[in-house]
Design a protein around this motif. Structure first.
Motif, PDB file in Angstrom:
ATOM      1  N   GLY A 125       0.676  -0.937   0.244  1.00  0.00           N
ATOM      2  CA  GLY A 125       0.066   0.161   0.103  1.00  0.00           C
ATOM      3  C   GLY A 125       0.764   1.297  -0.016  1.00  0.00           C
ATOM      4  O   GLY A 125       0.174   2.489   0.374  1.00  0.00           O
ATOM      5  N   LEU A 126       2.058   1.145  -0.638  1.00  0.00           N
ATOM      6  CA  LEU A 126       3.046   2.362  -0.737  1.00  0.00           C
ATOM      7  C   LEU A 126       2.120   3.611  -1.396  1.00  0.00           C
ATOM      8  O   LEU A 126       1.488   3.224  -2.548  1.00  0.00           O
ATOM      9  CB  LEU A 126       4.138   2.113  -1.313  1.00  0.00           C
ATOM     10  N   GLU A 127       2.302   4.782  -0.986  1.00  0.00           N
ATOM     11  CA  GLU A 127       1.551   5.903  -1.779  1.00  0.00           C
ATOM     12  C   GLU A 127       2.370   6.900  -2.427  1.00  0.00           C
ATOM     13  O   GLU A 127       2.138   7.447  -3.382  1.00  0.00           O
ATOM     14  CB  GLU A 127       0.428   6.597  -0.890  1.00  0.00           C
ATOM     15  N   PHE A 128       3.650   7.240  -1.590  1.00  0.00           N
ATOM     16  CA  PHE A 128       4.408   8.254  -2.302  1.00  0.00           C
ATOM     17  C   PHE A 128       5.810   7.722  -2.099  1.00  0.00           C
ATOM     18  O   PHE A 128       6.162   7.078  -1.167  1.00  0.00           O
ATOM     19  CB  PHE A 128       4.382   9.652  -1.611  1.00  0.00           C
ATOM     20  N   ASN A 129       6.799   7.832  -2.943  1.00  0.00           N
ATOM     21  CA  ASN A 129       8.185   7.373  -2.844  1.00  0.00           C
ATOM     22  C   ASN A 129       8.921   8.564  -3.605  1.00  0.00           C
ATOM     23  O   ASN A 129       8.846   8.832  -4.742  1.00  0.00           O
ATOM     24  CB  ASN A 129       8.492   6.305  -3.531  1.00  0.00           C
ATOM     25  N   ALA A 130      10.043   9.217  -2.832  1.00  0.00           N
ATOM     26  CA  ALA A 130      11.269  10.090  -3.357  1.00  0.00           C
ATOM     27  C   ALA A 130      11.947   9.191  -4.130  1.00  0.00           C
ATOM     28  O   ALA A 130      12.368   8.180  -3.844  1.00  0.00           O
ATOM     29  CB  ALA A 130      11.840  10.954  -2.198  1.00  0.00           C
ATOM     30  N   VAL A 131      12.465   9.681  -5.307  1.00  0.00           N
ATOM     31  CA  VAL A 131      13.162   8.793  -6.312  1.00  0.00           C
ATOM     32  C   VAL A 131      14.825   9.001  -5.724  1.00  0.00           C
ATOM     33  O   VAL A 131      15.219  10.001  -5.318  1.00  0.00           O
ATOM     34  CB  VAL A 131      13.109   9.506  -7.803  1.00  0.00           C
ATOM     35  N   ALA A 175      11.274  16.408  -6.938  1.00  0.00           N
ATOM     36  CA  ALA A 175      11.168  17.972  -6.738  1.00  0.00           C
ATOM     37  C   ALA A 175      12.244  18.992  -7.470  1.00  0.00           C
ATOM     38  O   ALA A 175      12.204  19.726  -7.724  1.00  0.00           O
ATOM     39  CB  ALA A 175      10.805  18.824  -5.432  1.00  0.00           C
ATOM     40  N   ALA A 176      13.505  18.012  -7.369  1.00  0.00           N
ATOM     41  CA  ALA A 176      14.514  18.647  -7.921  1.00  0.00           C
ATOM     42  C   ALA A 176      15.237  17.945  -8.972  1.00  0.00           C
ATOM     43  O   ALA A 176      16.377  18.175  -9.307  1.00  0.00           O
ATOM     44  CB  ALA A 176      15.881  18.615  -6.700  1.00  0.00           C
ATOM     45  N   THR A 177      14.703  17.144  -9.729  1.00  0.00           N
ATOM     46  CA  THR A 177      15.065  16.435 -10.923  1.00  0.00           C
ATOM     47  C   THR A 177      14.587  17.089 -11.892  1.00  0.00           C
ATOM     48  O   THR A 177      13.271  16.863 -12.237  1.00  0.00           O
ATOM     49  CB  THR A 177      14.989  15.058 -10.647  1.00  0.00           C
ATOM     50  N   TYR A 178      15.436  17.659 -12.864  1.00  0.00           N
ATOM     51  CA  TYR A 178      14.837  18.763 -14.150  1.00  0.00           C
ATOM     52  C   TYR A 178      14.868  18.090 -15.212  1.00  0.00           C
ATOM     53  O   TYR A 178      16.319  17.694 -15.571  1.00  0.00           O
ATOM     54  CB  TYR A 178      15.130  20.119 -13.768  1.00  0.00           C
ATOM     55  N   LYS A 179      13.768  18.131 -16.265  1.00  0.00           N
ATOM     56  CA  LYS A 179      14.451  17.824 -17.661  1.00  0.00           C
ATOM     57  C   LYS A 179      14.792  18.994 -18.421  1.00  0.00           C
ATOM     58  O   LYS A 179      14.997  19.878 -17.930  1.00  0.00           O
ATOM     59  CB  LYS A 179      13.142  17.097 -18.269  1.00  0.00           C
ATOM     60  N   ASP A 180      15.079  18.914 -19.734  1.00  0.00           N
ATOM     61  CA  ASP A 180      15.636  19.897 -20.361  1.00  0.00           C
ATOM     62  C   ASP A 180      15.013  21.132 -20.440  1.00  0.00           C
ATOM     63  O   ASP A 180      15.219  22.312 -20.517  1.00  0.00           O
ATOM     64  CB  ASP A 180      16.132  19.492 -21.770  1.00  0.00           C
ATOM     65  N   ASP A 181      13.526  20.861 -20.552  1.00  0.00           N
ATOM     66  CA  ASP A 181      12.420  21.998 -20.554  1.00  0.00           C
ATOM     67  C   ASP A 181      12.052  22.582 -19.386  1.00  0.00           C
ATOM     68  O   ASP A 181      11.363  23.506 -19.281  1.00  0.00           O
ATOM     69  CB  ASP A 181      11.079  21.344 -21.317  1.00  0.00           C
ATOM     70  N   GLY A 182      12.919  22.250 -18.253  1.00  0.00           N
ATOM     71  CA  GLY A 182      12.599  22.670 -17.072  1.00  0.00           C
ATOM     72  C   GLY A 182      11.754  22.263 -15.951  1.00  0.00           C
ATOM     73  O   GLY A 182      11.540  22.637 -14.853  1.00  0.00           O
ATOM     74  N   THR A 183      11.065  21.332 -16.642  1.00  0.00           N
ATOM     75  CA  THR A 183       9.836  20.662 -15.607  1.00  0.00           C
ATOM     76  C   THR A 183      10.543  19.500 -15.171  1.00  0.00           C
ATOM     77  O   THR A 183      11.652  18.985 -15.320  1.00  0.00           O
ATOM     78  CB  THR A 183       8.613  20.159 -16.445  1.00  0.00           C
ATOM     79  N   VAL A 206       6.692  16.645  -0.303  1.00  0.00           N
ATOM     80  CA  VAL A 206       7.622  16.705  -1.169  1.00  0.00           C
ATOM     81  C   VAL A 206       8.711  15.796  -1.207  1.00  0.00           C
ATOM     82  O   VAL A 206       9.172  15.331  -0.217  1.00  0.00           O
ATOM     83  CB  VAL A 206       8.003  18.093  -0.770  1.00  0.00           C
ATOM     84  N   GLY A 207       8.866  15.321  -2.419  1.00  0.00           N
ATOM     85  CA  GLY A 207       9.842  14.337  -2.452  1.00  0.00           C
ATOM     86  C   GLY A 207      11.078  14.649  -3.581  1.00  0.00           C
ATOM     87  O   GLY A 207      10.986  15.397  -4.454  1.00  0.00           O
ATOM     88  N   LEU A 208      12.256  14.259  -3.027  1.00  0.00           N
ATOM     89  CA  LEU A 208      13.562  14.575  -4.195  1.00  0.00           C
ATOM     90  C   LEU A 208      14.715  13.786  -3.754  1.00  0.00           C
ATOM     91  O   LEU A 208      14.939  13.169  -2.711  1.00  0.00           O
ATOM     92  CB  LEU A 208      13.817  16.070  -3.839  1.00  0.00           C
ATOM     93  N   SER A 209      15.498  13.494  -4.747  1.00  0.00           N
ATOM     94  CA  SER A 209      16.578  13.003  -4.744  1.00  0.00           C
ATOM     95  C   SER A 209      17.602  13.991  -4.182  1.00  0.00           C
ATOM     96  O   SER A 209      17.418  15.270  -4.213  1.00  0.00           O
ATOM     97  CB  SER A 209      17.301  12.479  -6.275  1.00  0.00           C
ATOM     98  N   LEU A 210      19.001  13.081  -4.245  1.00  0.00           N
ATOM     99  CA  LEU A 210      20.100  14.130  -3.652  1.00  0.00           C
ATOM    100  C   LEU A 210      20.661  14.887  -4.991  1.00  0.00           C
ATOM    101  O   LEU A 210      20.813  14.348  -6.121  1.00  0.00           O
ATOM    102  CB  LEU A 210      21.197  13.335  -2.713  1.00  0.00           C
ATOM    103  N   LYS A 211      21.104  16.081  -4.838  1.00  0.00           N
ATOM    104  CA  LYS A 211      21.908  16.595  -5.877  1.00  0.00           C
ATOM    105  C   LYS A 211      23.035  15.941  -6.431  1.00  0.00           C
ATOM    106  O   LYS A 211      23.567  16.419  -7.521  1.00  0.00           O
ATOM    107  CB  LYS A 211      22.102  18.215  -5.653  1.00  0.00           C
ATOM    108  N   THR A 212      23.710  15.188  -5.678  1.00  0.00           N
ATOM    109  CA  THR A 212      24.832  14.470  -6.099  1.00  0.00           C
ATOM    110  C   THR A 212      24.550  13.293  -7.007  1.00  0.00           C
ATOM    111  O   THR A 212      25.366  12.315  -7.176  1.00  0.00           O
ATOM    112  CB  THR A 212      25.785  14.150  -4.776  1.00  0.00           C
ATOM    113  N   ALA A 233      14.536  23.388  -3.598  1.00  0.00           N
ATOM    114  CA  ALA A 233      13.366  22.695  -3.841  1.00  0.00           C
ATOM    115  C   ALA A 233      12.431  22.348  -2.919  1.00  0.00           C
ATOM    116  O   ALA A 233      11.287  22.988  -3.182  1.00  0.00           O
ATOM    117  CB  ALA A 233      13.696  21.515  -4.554  1.00  0.00           C
ATOM    118  N   ILE A 234      12.918  22.425  -1.695  1.00  0.00           N
ATOM    119  CA  ILE A 234      11.982  22.227  -0.596  1.00  0.00           C
ATOM    120  C   ILE A 234      11.404  23.451  -0.183  1.00  0.00           C
ATOM    121  O   ILE A 234      10.015  23.412   0.278  1.00  0.00           O
ATOM    122  CB  ILE A 234      12.663  21.446   0.611  1.00  0.00           C
ATOM    123  N   ASN A 235      12.074  24.544  -0.089  1.00  0.00           N
ATOM    124  CA  ASN A 235      11.584  25.681   0.314  1.00  0.00           C
ATOM    125  C   ASN A 235      10.546  26.435  -0.532  1.00  0.00           C
ATOM    126  O   ASN A 235       9.571  26.996  -0.387  1.00  0.00           O
ATOM    127  CB  ASN A 235      12.676  26.738   0.514  1.00  0.00           C
TER     128      ASN A 235
END
Length: 586
Positions: A125-131, A175-183, A206-212, A233-235
């Motif tokens: 029953g997982l509902e949300f996962n940060a990548v 939240a902090a993983t961006y494609k070429d178009d900025g989305t 809000v879910g996010l990967s590490l910048k490294t 991204a969190i702020n």
């Protein structure tokens, strides 16, 4: 003429109506009862890594007499039962994760492109996962397939081998993983609401990967993606979630820390790369569910929007723990008024290994496997059984990886480096290095020393290629310094038998290697050496940028295939016990 009696009827009717209306008016004017605080259970995991079966691993925890004891734990069906037990305690509940649910997985999951790992998460029953970083190991196209389903072939392995893969029923957040178009690659945030009317509360995630991530994943798998600053991204997400009605903000982030404690609910000696992220957060965050370091902790850290500490948690690795979190929310003020968390050990059957027996204990509850999940896992394990149990060689004893505190490869790291020199002999290899973070599990051979393919694959599940390059002696020294500098996590490279070095962490960065020898003689700074590493390191992974300076590059065999050949080349392969990297300041 109208009778006076009948003329009086309207007046009587009005008096009667007024009398009847009076109580109603009183009820309408009364103040409705105040909404009582609402409790929400957040059930959190991280770093499952496709651990479908009990991983033959334990959680160190306080025993009845206060002494630390190992508690056998993990396995998908047992994790499902533990989650169910927590759901029963929390009528309002949500199950979340902080990344790395897939990749670096057990063989039965990895050979099936982690489809069964996703299937287990769907069933609990997982509902949300940060990548997490490992979720990018096979590239964004394959990760999108895990979310959306389908059988498109994006890797050398065939998808949908046992069933039509329908994808994850939970939502990936990035939240902090961006494609070429900025989305963003996946949505940045998500919401879940509990209750109705005056008792309704909403939690924003809000879910996010590490910048490294680019330092941890092969660059070839990240084309077209950029990884932004986590705190920014969190702020950015906090006011968005508040505007959407969030009474509480929960961060799911694949970054974390470590403690000096054995107790999985302690925060003693907390440190790690997540600290500077937390220190930069704006007011408004109530809870941070973290991961990545494979550590377990419950901490009160920093300040949230209501002036209380941010609750920070992590549930270790391989589904050995699940975090039971309670947020108490006041629907009237739209604030979290209380928060608490506890790491629950997912005790599963005891086990035996070359290191000894790890029995069950009555000090902690023992969960029973959930039937549907056990049956589901068994179908994938059966399909992979022939490979898992195939003997590939024998070892003289257990081959341990280095501890998290030392960040070195240990005897197993030395063994792997030796196998890579042998595997790249045709390319002229003289030296090999392996990174400790790339060693995913120790090897505990059977009583007669037998090692199976499943065990080898658990150690090296990434199928990296061996890359042999030419480096000068000065560059060999520099790659060791890359692991010892102050940028990112420190790693002491495990070296092949031809190399020995000493180092001192009291010295300034880039000058911590004190001595370095090749075949017993000081390495020549201008001489050229043939050095073998996996392609991940050759591309600068884990911050080892100097490897990108290599010349005369030759690609070779897969790393775990070289390891198997090394084991099979002699009746019993001896586990190297010498310390090839000596720290002088301890």
């Amino acid at each position: 003429m109208t009778s006076p009696r009948f003329r009086a009827l309207p007046l009587l009717a009005l008096i009667f109506a007024a009398a009847c209306a009076a109580p109603q008016a009183t009820r309408q004017a009364s103040t409705p009862p105040a909404a009582v605080p609402v409790e929400v259970g957040i059930i959190a995991i991280n770093d499952f890594h496709g651990a479908l079966e009990p991983p033959k691993a334990s959680v160190d925890a306080p025993g009845p007499d206060g002494k630390t004891i190992p508690v056998p734990a993990g396995g998908g069906a047992w994790l499902a039962s533990a989650v169910d037990s927590l759901k029963a305690e929390h009528p309002n509940n949500v199950v979340v994760a902080a990344g790395d649910l897939t990749s670096a997985s057990q063989l039965a999951s990895s050979l099936h492109l982690d489809e069964p790992a996703v299937g287990v998460m769907n069933r609990i029953g997982l509902e949300f996962n940060a990548v997490g970083n490992h979720e990018f190991d096979r590239g964004p196209k394959e990760l999108l397939r895990l979310q959306n389903g389908g059988c498109e072939k994006n890797t050398r392995l065939q998808p949908c081998q046992l069933e039509q893969f329908k994808g994850a029923t939970y939502k990936y957040l990035s939240a902090a993983t961006y494609k070429d178009d900025g989305t963003t690659l996946f949505p940045a945030t998500g919401l879940k609401t509990f209750g109705e009317g005056a008792s309704k509360v909403t939690i924003g995630f809000v879910g996010l990967s590490l910048k490294t991530v680019p330092l941890l994943v092969s660059p070839d798998q990240l084309k077209g993606l950029t990884f932004g600053d986590e705190a920014e991204a969190i702020n950015k997400a906090i006011p968005v979630l508040k505007a959407e009605g969030a009474d509480a903000v929960v961060v799911l982030i694949h970054q974390g820390g470590t403690t000096t404690a054995k107790d999985p609910n302690s925060c003693d000696g907390f440190s790690g790369d997540i600290k500077p992220i937390l220190d930069r957060l704006n007011p408004g965050v109530d809870l941070v569910v973290s991961g990545h370091t494979h550590w377990q902790y419950v901490c009160q850290y920093g300040q949230s929007g209501d002036g209380s500490p941010i609750l920070l948690t992590s549930a270790g690795v391989y589904g050995k723990l699940v975090t039971d979190i309670t947020l108490t929310i006041d629907p009237a003020s739209h604030k979290v008024i209380a928060k608490k968390a506890h790491n629950v050990i997912v005790q599963s059957p005891g086990y035996s290994s070359a290191r000894g027996d790890v029995p069950n204990t009555t000090a902690y509850p023992q969960f029973q496997p959930r039937g549907d999940v056990a049956e589901y896992v068994a179908s994938y394990v059966k399909d992979a059984a022939g490979l898992i149990t195939r003997p590939v060689g024998k070892l003289s004893g257990p081959a341990a990886k280095g501890s998290s505190e030392s960040n070195n490869g240990g005897p197993l790291g030395n063994l792997i480096a030796d196998s890579q020199v042998a595997g790249a002999k045709s390319a002229g290899s003289q030296i090999a290095f392996t990174n400790p973070f790339g060693i995913r599990a120790p090897i505990d051979p059977a009583a007669d020393g037998t090692v199976t393919f499943g065990q080898v694959y658990a150690v090296q599940p990434f199928n990296n290629e061996l890359v042999t390059m030419t480096l000068t002696g000065a560059q060999v020294r520099a790659v060791i310094e890359d692991g010892l500098d102050d940028d990112g996590a420190k790693q002491v490279l495990a070296a092949s038998s031809s190399v020995k070095f000493t180092y001192d962490m009291r010295r300034p960065a880039r000058s911590r290697v004190v001595s370095l020898t090749f075949n017993g003689k000081p390495i020549d700074a201008v001489a050229k050496y043939r050095v073998t590493v996996v392609n991940f390191l050759a591309e600068g992974g884990d911050g080892f940028a100097t490897f990108k300076q290599g010349t005369e590059v030759e690609r070779g065999m897969i790393d775990n295939e070289a390891f198997q050949e090394w084991l099979a080349a002699v009746p019993v392969r001896q586990v190297p016990q010498e310390n090839r990297a000596v720290r002088l300041d301890k």
